[in-house]
Design a protein around this motif. Structure first.
Motif, PDB file in Angstrom:
ATOM      1  N   ILE A   2       3.514   5.976  -2.826  1.00 17.23           N
ATOM      2  CA  ILE A   2       4.708   6.750  -3.166  1.00 17.23           C
ATOM      3  C   ILE A   2       4.941   6.779  -4.679  1.00 17.23           C
ATOM      4  O   ILE A   2       5.501   7.719  -5.223  1.00 17.23           O
ATOM      5  N   LEU A   3       4.475   5.733  -5.391  1.00 17.08           N
ATOM      6  CA  LEU A   3       4.759   5.644  -6.822  1.00 17.08           C
ATOM      7  C   LEU A   3       3.585   6.039  -7.710  1.00 17.08           C
ATOM      8  O   LEU A   3       3.747   6.255  -8.898  1.00 17.08           O
ATOM      9  N   ALA A   8       0.839  -1.195   0.000  1.00 18.42           N
ATOM     10  CA  ALA A   8       0.000   0.000   0.000  1.00 18.42           C
ATOM     11  C   ALA A   8       0.874   1.244   0.000  1.00 18.42           C
ATOM     12  O   ALA A   8       0.592   2.230  -0.687  1.00 18.42           O
ATOM     13  N   PHE A   9       1.963   1.171   0.745  1.00 23.64           N
ATOM     14  CA  PHE A   9       2.886   2.299   0.783  1.00 23.64           C
ATOM     15  C   PHE A   9       3.490   2.542  -0.598  1.00 23.64           C
ATOM     16  O   PHE A   9       3.612   3.681  -1.048  1.00 23.64           O
ATOM     17  N   GLY A  32       0.188  12.017  -4.964  1.00 27.27           N
ATOM     18  CA  GLY A  32       0.257  13.428  -5.343  1.00 27.27           C
ATOM     19  C   GLY A  32       1.672  13.895  -5.607  1.00 27.27           C
ATOM     20  O   GLY A  32       2.334  13.437  -6.540  1.00 27.27           O
ATOM     21  N   ILE A  33       2.149  14.782  -4.763  1.00 28.86           N
ATOM     22  CA  ILE A  33       3.461  15.384  -4.970  1.00 28.86           C
ATOM     23  C   ILE A  33       4.579  14.341  -4.957  1.00 28.86           C
ATOM     24  O   ILE A  33       5.567  14.468  -5.675  1.00 28.86           O
ATOM     25  N   TYR A  34       4.412  13.281  -4.167  1.00 29.84           N
ATOM     26  CA  TYR A  34       5.526  12.326  -4.021  1.00 29.84           C
ATOM     27  C   TYR A  34       5.784  11.515  -5.296  1.00 29.84           C
ATOM     28  O   TYR A  34       6.931  11.469  -5.753  1.00 29.84           O
ATOM     29  N   PRO A  35       4.751  10.880  -5.896  1.00 28.45           N
ATOM     30  CA  PRO A  35       5.029  10.229  -7.172  1.00 28.45           C
ATOM     31  C   PRO A  35       5.499  11.216  -8.245  1.00 28.45           C
ATOM     32  O   PRO A  35       6.368  10.889  -9.047  1.00 28.45           O
ATOM     33  N   GLN A  36       4.944  12.425  -8.228  1.00 29.67           N
ATOM     34  CA  GLN A  36       5.395  13.432  -9.201  1.00 29.67           C
ATOM     35  C   GLN A  36       6.897  13.656  -9.080  1.00 29.67           C
ATOM     36  O   GLN A  36       7.641  13.636 -10.056  1.00 29.67           O
ATOM     37  N   ILE A  52      12.359  10.803   2.517  1.00 29.72           N
ATOM     38  CA  ILE A  52      12.252  11.233   3.911  1.00 29.72           C
ATOM     39  C   ILE A  52      10.838  11.704   4.235  1.00 29.72           C
ATOM     40  O   ILE A  52      10.227  11.251   5.211  1.00 29.72           O
ATOM     41  N   ILE A  53      10.302  12.604   3.424  1.00 26.85           N
ATOM     42  CA  ILE A  53       9.022  13.201   3.787  1.00 26.85           C
ATOM     43  C   ILE A  53       7.860  12.314   3.343  1.00 26.85           C
ATOM     44  O   ILE A  53       6.941  12.046   4.116  1.00 26.85           O
ATOM     45  N   GLY A  54       7.933  11.814   2.107  1.00 28.28           N
ATOM     46  CA  GLY A  54       6.894  10.888   1.657  1.00 28.28           C
ATOM     47  C   GLY A  54       6.823   9.662   2.557  1.00 28.28           C
ATOM     48  O   GLY A  54       5.751   9.147   2.853  1.00 28.28           O
ATOM     49  N   GLY A  55       7.984   9.219   3.013  1.00 26.03           N
ATOM     50  CA  GLY A  55       8.037   8.044   3.882  1.00 26.03           C
ATOM     51  C   GLY A  55       7.311   8.266   5.195  1.00 26.03           C
ATOM     52  O   GLY A  55       6.767   7.323   5.775  1.00 26.03           O
ATOM     53  N   GLN A  56       7.294   9.508   5.671  1.00 27.81           N
ATOM     54  CA  GLN A  56       6.581   9.782   6.920  1.00 27.81           C
ATOM     55  C   GLN A  56       5.124  10.135   6.667  1.00 27.81           C
ATOM     56  O   GLN A  56       4.285   9.982   7.557  1.00 27.81           O
ATOM     57  N   ALA A  57       4.831  10.659   5.457  1.00 30.24           N
ATOM     58  CA  ALA A  57       3.466  11.121   5.178  1.00 30.24           C
ATOM     59  C   ALA A  57       2.487   9.952   5.167  1.00 30.24           C
ATOM     60  O   ALA A  57       1.332  10.095   5.549  1.00 30.24           O
ATOM     61  N   PHE A  58       2.973   8.798   4.728  1.00 32.68           N
ATOM     62  CA  PHE A  58       2.092   7.635   4.679  1.00 32.68           C
ATOM     63  C   PHE A  58       1.857   7.125   6.095  1.00 32.68           C
ATOM     64  O   PHE A  58       2.794   6.965   6.868  1.00 32.68           O
ATOM     65  N   PRO A  59       0.575   6.880   6.458  1.00 34.40           N
ATOM     66  CA  PRO A  59       0.295   6.542   7.859  1.00 34.40           C
ATOM     67  C   PRO A  59       0.928   5.220   8.297  1.00 34.40           C
ATOM     68  O   PRO A  59       1.014   4.276   7.521  1.00 34.40           O
TER      69      PRO A  59
END
Ligand code: SF4
Ligand code: SF4
Lengths: 238, 395
Positions: free
Chosen positions: B268-269, B263-264, B273-277, B325-332
């Motif tokens: 991310i991919l 799911a993560f 939103g911003i992270y896959p972009q 770093i940030i996408g990794g934390q954004a995912f619950p």
């Protein structure tokens, strides 16, 4: 500047001897505050058993009690401290709904303590996991490491602290299991406040305690038991 | 050897550059002062995204600081003269970036005033604490190494010192990777592939920084680069880019393999939103495809396109770290597997993060410090690579 001074004064008020805190935090930090040193015992392991079947969705009494006890604002912005929170769960396959309180699980093998560079995060001999506010440098590595998201970082200057519960801007904090109450023979504020007796507090090591008996006779779980952290907080009904 | 001295370094342009660097550093200190007096509330970071933009800058700088030493290592350990000539510059860049990165990390602390506590209370089980040792050791090792390279009577020692640095930087980047690899409970991290992945990425990022600085110095002093050497270094950078990509792809594929993580990965991919972009456009297209094209396309590969490729690699590196770093934390966090969850503390929700100007200033300050150390270092000491000089211009 003056903000720092107030903080410092508050710290001094609470810790009769900062030196004692630095020498043996595991034993002294909270005992000294009351001038009644009743050193934590390694025979004891404090814990809680949470009966989710009795917990009511929408009830927030434990959270309110915690905020009052520990001088938290009660705000729920992303930058506010929340030591205990209610989580509403819905089983994806069956649709069954559960509500439960979540706080620091007081792990026996706490990752927050392992990763802390300064030893500010520590576990008392009686199993309570705490942060030494005088030593924490605010790196937040412990927040990254905690599997339960139990910790908060103090994002703003603080005012009107409870002298029994030192806090500090720029440091990390979490549920202390109301260690200041426990050291006076009391129990955590959340356990006391719950109108449905959901939270049972006690000594996991004492075979005769109510909590130990229940853990023997009922089925309970550790959350994320797969991580082998052996948390002191256990749950029934999930 | 007059061509080696950076004659132009006292020019008005040099002073202007230094002044700009100083201004950027001052800006970051101002930002830190605000963060200190008002608290981290003025940043975009919060209890869900606990590490933000400053950490992206800091980790880029620290990883690149280790990677750039590859140039020195190839010179001393593997005895390649063209790289040997570049060893001192690589060493200087390493110190500069390490300094910049550490400054950012330190000033982002909730209580930077207590940094001495980190030195006096040492927790041997903490990867962070290991890293404090690794970073300071790295400083010392590189300084010694520079000394052996720049002072004649120390020359015999340059090989063992080079070997020490060579080993040390592997350990250091492993340590950086371990910071994340030990976060077992988070879907994005806790993977054994992270340390080697960071090592390979460090090669590409470090070499990219090196190329840019070297080209600037050469252009500044009117030295034309030796084409053969340039081609070798350029191709090497291409190889590093491809290897880094291989590790990143493997990291994501293995995550897919573990169902708890899939799911993560979709987040991310694809859906985030911003992270896959940033991942696809920033890291894959700008950070990999573009530089590979610039390096290996037969019609390209000249000095300008190497600079372009290097810039693209650096931008891609930042994009990668932002996602990581940030996408990794954004995912619950997946605390209750099999349940849909909600709470007042962001459980079950994607965490929002909007970096503030203070964090950006702090991060840029790290780049500023690295730039200042480099510029002053080149000015004061003789760090311009000496090689078969195909000199152009006048003197
Ligand atoms: S629940 Fe989190 S904060 Fe509490 S002891 Fe475990 S790892 Fe540490
Ligand atoms: S934030 Fe404080 S308690 Fe947490 S790891 Fe860093 S120094 Fe330790």
């Amino acid at each position: 500047m003056s903000e720092i001074d107030t903080q410092r004064r508050n710290f001094l008020k609470t810790s009769a001897g900062a030196a004692a805190v630095l020498i043996a935090p595991g034993f002294m930090l909270f005992d000294i505050a009351h001038g009644k040193p009743q050193g934590a015992s390694n025979k004891v392991r404090w814990g809680m058993l949470i009966d989710t079947a009795k917990c009511k969705s929408g009830c927030n009494d434990c959270v309110t009690a915690c905020n009052r006890e520990n001088g938290l604002s009660g705000g729920t912005a992303a930058t506010d401290s929340q030591w205990i929170r209610k989580i509403e769960l819905k089983d994806i396959s069956s649709g069954r709904e559960v509500s439960l309180p979540m706080m620091c699980q007081h792990c026996e093998n706490p990752p927050c303590v392992d990763v802390c560079p300064t030893n500010a995060s520590f576990k008392r001999v009686d199993g309570i996991v705490l942060v030494d506010k005088h030593r924490c440098i605010g790196c937040r590595y412990c927040m990254m490491a905690c599997p339960y998201k139990a910790r908060s970082f103090v994002h703003e200057p603080l005012h009107d602290q409870n002298p029994d519960v030192p806090r500090g801007r720029g440091t990390v904090e979490s549920c202390t299991l109301c260690v200041h109450r426990i050291d006076q023979g009391g129990k955590p504020a959340c356990a006391e406040a719950c109108p449905n007796n959901v939270i049972l507090f006690g000594d996991l090591n004492d075979a005769d305690s109510e909590i130990a008996k229940k853990l023997r006779s009922l089925s309970s779980v550790q959350i994320r038991a797969d991580l082998h952290l052996n948390p002191g907080v256990r749950y029934q009904g999930i | 050897m007059s061509y080696t001295s950076p004659n132009q370094s006292r020019s008005p342009l040099y002073n202007l550059l230094l002044a700009t660097g100083l201004l950027i550093v001052l800006g970051s200190l101002l930002a830190v002062h605000e963060m200190e007096s008002q608290g981290h509330i003025i940043t975009g970071m919060n209890n869900q995204i606990v590490w933000g933009l400053p950490h992206v800058f800091a980790i880029f700088l620290i990883v690149a600081a280790s990677g750039v030493l590859n140039v020195s290592s190839i010179g001393s350990v593997f005895n390649k003269p063209a790289y040997k000539a570049r060893g001192p510059l690589a060493g200087l860049l390493s110190i500069a970036m390490l300094g910049g990165g550490l400054m950012v990390l330190m000033l982002d602390l909730g209580r930077p005033d207590r940094v001495i506590v980190a030195a006096t209370n040492y927790n041997p089980t903490s990867v962070f604490a290991w890293n404090v040792l690794l970073y300071s050791g790295m400083f010392a090792a590189v300084v010694v190494y520079l000394w052996t390279m720049m002072e004649k009577r120390m020359y015999p020692w340059s090989k063992p010192a080079g070997l020490l640095v060579f080993v040390w930087r592997f350990v250091l980047t492993t340590g950086t990777g371990l910071i994340f690899a030990f976060l077992g409970a988070r879907q994005a991290y806790g993977s054994a592939i992270l340390p080697p992945m960071f090592i390979i990425l460090s090669f590409a990022w470090g070499l990219a920084v090196f190329h840019i600085v070297q080209s600037s110095i050469f252009a500044w002093n009117g030295i034309r680069q030796d084409e053969y050497v340039q081609k070798r270094m350029r191709n090497l950078m291409g190889v590093f880019v491809v290897s880094g990509l291989y590790f990143v792809v493997t990291y994501h594929l293995t995550n897919f393999y573990f169902s708890r993580q899939s799911a993560f990965e979709y987040f991310i991919l694809r859906d985030g939103g911003i992270y896959p972009q940033l991942f696809w456009w920033g890291y894959i297209v700008i950070g990999n495809l573009l530089p590979l094209l610039l390096i290996f396309h037969p019609a390209l590969g000249k000095s300008k396109s190497v600079i372009g490729a290097s810039l693209a690699i650096i931008l891609g590196g930042f994009a990668f770290l932002y996602v990581f770093i940030i996408g990794g934390q954004a995912f619950p966090l997946d605390i209750f597997h099999g349940y849909a969850v909600s709470s007042t503390f962001g459980d079950g929700e994607i965490a929002a993060y909007r970096p503030s100007v203070y964090e950006a200033l702090l991060g840029l300050g790290g780049l500023g410090v690295a730039f200042m150390i480099t510029a002053i270092g080149i000015h004061v000491l003789n760090f311009v690579p000496r090689e078969i000089p195909t000199k152009v211009g006048h003197h």
